[in-house]
Scaffold this motif. Structure first.
Motif, short mmCIF file in Angstrom:
data_model
loop_
_atom_site.label_atom_id
_atom_site.label_comp_id
_atom_site.label_asym_id
_atom_site.label_seq_id
_atom_site.Cartn_x
_atom_site.Cartn_y
_atom_site.Cartn_z
N ASP A 137 -6.26 -9.31 10.00
CA ASP A 137 -6.31 -8.49 9.05
C ASP A 137 -5.35 -7.28 8.57
OD1 ASP A 137 -7.70 -7.69 11.25
OD2 ASP A 137 -7.04 -7.74 13.24
N LEU A 138 -5.55 -6.16 7.64
CA LEU A 138 -4.41 -6.24 7.16
C LEU A 138 -4.48 -4.01 7.35
CD1 LEU A 138 -3.10 -5.61 3.65
CD2 LEU A 138 -5.39 -4.44 2.71
N THR A 139 -3.12 -4.59 7.47
CA THR A 139 -2.58 -2.74 7.92
C THR A 139 -1.95 -2.20 7.60
OG1 THR A 139 -2.27 -3.85 10.81
CG2 THR A 139 -1.69 -1.59 9.24
N LEU A 140 -2.34 -1.21 6.45
CA LEU A 140 -1.40 -0.40 5.16
C LEU A 140 -0.68 0.86 5.88
CD1 LEU A 140 -1.68 -0.31 2.07
CD2 LEU A 140 -2.31 1.56 2.43
N VAL A 141 0.80 0.71 6.06
CA VAL A 141 1.55 1.60 5.88
C VAL A 141 2.31 2.51 5.13
CG1 VAL A 141 4.16 2.15 7.89
CG2 VAL A 141 2.44 0.12 7.64
N VAL A 142 2.30 4.08 4.86
CA VAL A 142 2.11 4.41 3.99
C VAL A 142 3.56 5.56 3.80
CG1 VAL A 142 1.50 5.95 2.09
CG2 VAL A 142 -0.23 4.47 2.97
N GLY A 143 4.74 5.81 3.72
CA GLY A 143 5.53 6.21 3.67
C GLY A 143 6.30 6.97 2.34
N LEU A 144 7.23 8.00 2.52
CA LEU A 144 8.06 7.79 1.09
C LEU A 144 9.25 6.89 1.38
CD1 LEU A 144 8.41 12.13 1.71
CD2 LEU A 144 6.87 10.48 0.63
N GLY A 145 9.50 6.55 0.13
CA GLY A 145 10.55 5.68 -0.88
C GLY A 145 10.52 4.63 0.98
N SER A 146 11.06 4.38 1.48
CA SER A 146 12.02 3.36 2.06
C SER A 146 11.42 3.55 3.39
CB SER A 146 13.69 2.57 2.27
OG SER A 146 14.32 4.25 3.08
N ASP A 147 10.67 4.13 3.92
CA ASP A 147 10.26 4.77 5.16
C ASP A 147 8.69 3.95 5.30
OD1 ASP A 147 12.11 6.89 5.16
OD2 ASP A 147 11.04 8.76 5.36
N ALA A 161 3.16 -11.01 12.60
CA ALA A 161 2.11 -10.84 11.13
C ALA A 161 3.25 -10.57 10.09
CB ALA A 161 2.28 -8.65 11.37
N GLU A 162 3.08 -10.73 9.18
CA GLU A 162 4.07 -10.29 7.54
C GLU A 162 3.87 -9.35 6.89
OE1 GLU A 162 3.07 -13.09 2.68
OE2 GLU A 162 2.52 -13.99 5.11
N VAL A 163 4.30 -8.75 6.05
CA VAL A 163 5.06 -7.46 6.02
C VAL A 163 4.81 -7.42 3.91
CG1 VAL A 163 6.44 -5.30 5.92
CG2 VAL A 163 6.02 -7.10 7.71
N ARG A 164 4.27 -7.56 3.66
CA ARG A 164 4.07 -7.54 2.20
C ARG A 164 4.28 -5.73 1.47
NH1 ARG A 164 0.35 -11.46 -0.33
NH2 ARG A 164 0.75 -13.25 0.88
N PRO A 165 5.25 -5.80 0.48
CA PRO A 165 5.35 -4.25 -0.42
C PRO A 165 3.99 -3.85 -1.53
CG PRO A 165 6.13 -6.09 -1.83
CD PRO A 165 5.98 -6.72 -0.83
N ALA A 188 10.52 0.46 6.45
CA ALA A 188 10.88 0.42 7.83
C ALA A 188 9.66 0.46 8.87
CB ALA A 188 11.82 1.84 8.22
N ALA A 189 8.91 1.27 8.86
CA ALA A 189 7.67 1.52 9.72
C ALA A 189 7.35 0.09 9.91
CB ALA A 189 6.91 2.56 9.48
N ALA A 190 6.94 -0.07 8.58
CA ALA A 190 5.81 -1.48 8.53
C ALA A 190 6.44 -2.38 9.29
CB ALA A 190 5.58 -1.85 7.75
#
Length: 187
Positions: free
Chosen positions: A38-48, A63-67, A51-53
């Motif tokens: 499953d792929l969840t995308l977290v969009v935010g400004l800069g480093s936000d 879950a694994e976090v990817r940039p 942190a949210a991901a």
């Protein structure tokens, strides 16, 4: 006053009801996705976004976090369709969901150049990382721009203690899943 975002395909997730005081109450946030690949995308400004991901990944468990975007990390990137396909395949192989942290450096003005890459990601779910202490009209502009490309499912909100108007983010019309790192509602 900011209205709900247009083009809503999440009618049940963002349904609003009126309270006796006339305030709007959003429906519950979506459930986090826990399936293999499953792929969840977290969009935010800069480093936000990062942190949210991380907050979302911790709630999911394994879950694994990817940039992606302007986010930096020593992991394979999810900037477009190819990166998303690799991430999904890795998630299936490793039996875990993927959370991609897509940082934006300039906000709404950046979205037109990111549209093709973002649309190509085809995430299973989209969250936005919103800092309530930022100017609400600027936040509404970039969130609307993202929602026009990818239907936004939920928000992870920070900065509520830093503003006199912490509830202004509710006017975006998107369910809130986290407030300052604390889970809200179900999901």
């Amino acid at each position: 006053m900011l209205g709900p975002l247009g083009g809503d395909t999440r009618a049940s997730a963002t349904a609003t009801t009126s309270t006796s005081a006339g305030a709007s109450v959003l429906g519950p946030p979506p459930a986090v996705l826990r399936g293999r690949g499953d792929l969840t995308l977290v969009v935010g400004l800069g480093s936000d976004a990062v942190a949210a991901a991380r907050t979302l990944a911790a709630a999911i468990g394994d879950a694994e976090v990817r940039p992606g975007g302007c986010s930096r990390a020593a992991a394979p990137r999810v900037d477009d369709r190819r990166g998303a396909l690799r991430a999904r395949a890795d998630g299936v192989r490793r039996d875990r969901p993927i959370v991609a942290a897509f940082g934006m450096a300039r906000g709404a003005s950046e979205v037109p150049e990111l549209t093709e890459g973002l649309a190509g990601i085809e995430p299973d779910q989209v969250w936005v990382a919103v800092d309530a202490s930022r100017k609400e009209s600027d936040t509404a502009e970039w969130v609307r721009a993202i929602d026009a490309v990818l239907a936004v499912d939920g928000m992870l909100v920070t900065g509520t203690a830093l503003t006199a108007t912490p509830d202004s983010v509710r006017e975006l019309g998107i369910p809130i899943g986290w407030l300052d790192g604390t889970r809200v509602g179900i999901g």
